[in-house]
Scaffold this motif. Structure first.
Motif, PDB file in Angstrom:
ATOM      1  N   ILE A  44       0.864  -1.180   0.000  1.00 46.58           N
ATOM      2  CA  ILE A  44       0.000   0.000   0.000  1.00 46.58           C
ATOM      3  C   ILE A  44       0.902   1.232   0.000  1.00 46.58           C
ATOM      4  N   ILE A  60      -0.916  -0.066  -5.210  1.00 46.58           N
ATOM      5  CA  ILE A  60      -1.612  -0.861  -4.192  1.00 46.58           C
ATOM      6  C   ILE A  60      -1.986  -2.225  -4.756  1.00 46.58           C
ATOM      7  N   LYS A  62      -4.250  -5.496  -5.227  1.00 42.52           N
ATOM      8  CA  LYS A  62      -5.704  -5.692  -5.313  1.00 42.52           C
ATOM      9  C   LYS A  62      -6.273  -6.163  -3.983  1.00 42.52           C
ATOM     10  N   VAL A  65      -6.921  -3.149  -1.598  1.00 43.61           N
ATOM     11  CA  VAL A  65      -7.813  -2.065  -2.020  1.00 43.61           C
ATOM     12  C   VAL A  65      -8.919  -1.816  -1.004  1.00 43.61           C
ATOM     13  N   ARG A  66      -9.472  -2.855  -0.449  1.00 42.14           N
ATOM     14  CA  ARG A  66     -10.586  -2.650   0.486  1.00 42.14           C
ATOM     15  C   ARG A  66     -10.167  -1.832   1.701  1.00 42.14           C
ATOM     16  N   GLN A  91     -11.868   6.925  -5.251  1.00 40.02           N
ATOM     17  CA  GLN A  91     -12.631   5.709  -4.946  1.00 40.02           C
ATOM     18  C   GLN A  91     -13.323   5.176  -6.201  1.00 40.02           C
ATOM     19  N   VAL A  94     -10.656   3.626  -8.612  1.00 43.16           N
ATOM     20  CA  VAL A  94     -10.151   2.360  -8.075  1.00 43.16           C
ATOM     21  C   VAL A  94     -11.221   1.272  -8.207  1.00 43.16           C
ATOM     22  N   SER A  95     -12.471   1.615  -7.936  1.00 44.69           N
ATOM     23  CA  SER A  95     -13.570   0.647  -8.082  1.00 44.69           C
ATOM     24  C   SER A  95     -13.698   0.183  -9.523  1.00 44.69           C
ATOM     25  N   MET A  98     -10.946  -2.191 -10.361  1.00 47.83           N
ATOM     26  CA  MET A  98     -11.182  -3.502  -9.751  1.00 47.83           C
ATOM     27  C   MET A  98     -12.242  -4.272 -10.535  1.00 47.83           C
TER      28      MET A  98
END
Length: 103
Positions: A44, A60, A62, A65-66, A91, A94-95, A98
């Motif tokens: 991270i 970061i 995967k 990520v959370r 956010q 990144v979402s 993913m």
């Protein structure tokens, strides 16, 4: 009235100041690392571009990520308005990334 408007504009401008964004990135990354298991802590990271001060490279895993998303969510209400918009966009991006990796 004009003084109030000038003050509001200054607050909005300060929210996108590279030093301010860097401060919030440090805070969010530190919190994400605290939440993450020890084996993910070094996965991270964020690095500010030395030439383009408003560009930050988020590095970061995967699996981590959370923790980043939770840390942003935990801090979003304390951020200045424009900084909040910036991190909401982070956010969202990144979402989307993913989601792409899941397809």
């Amino acid at each position: 009235m004009l003084n109030k408007m000038s003050s509001d504009i200054d607050l909005l401008k300060d929210g996108l100041d590279p030093a301010n964004i860097a401060f919030w990135y440090k805070k969010v990354i530190a919190e994400a690392k605290e939440m993450a298991p020890p084996w993910l802590v070094d996965k991270i990271n964020v690095k500010q571009d030395p030439i383009l001060y408003l560009k930050f490279n988020l590095d970061i895993s995967k699996r981590a990520v959370r923790y980043l998303m939770i840390a942003i969510g935990n801090n979003i209400d304390d951020m200045p308005y424009t900084t909040k918009l910036y991190f909401l966009k982070v956010q969202e991006i990144v979402s989307q990334e993913m989601d792409k990796s899941l397809v």
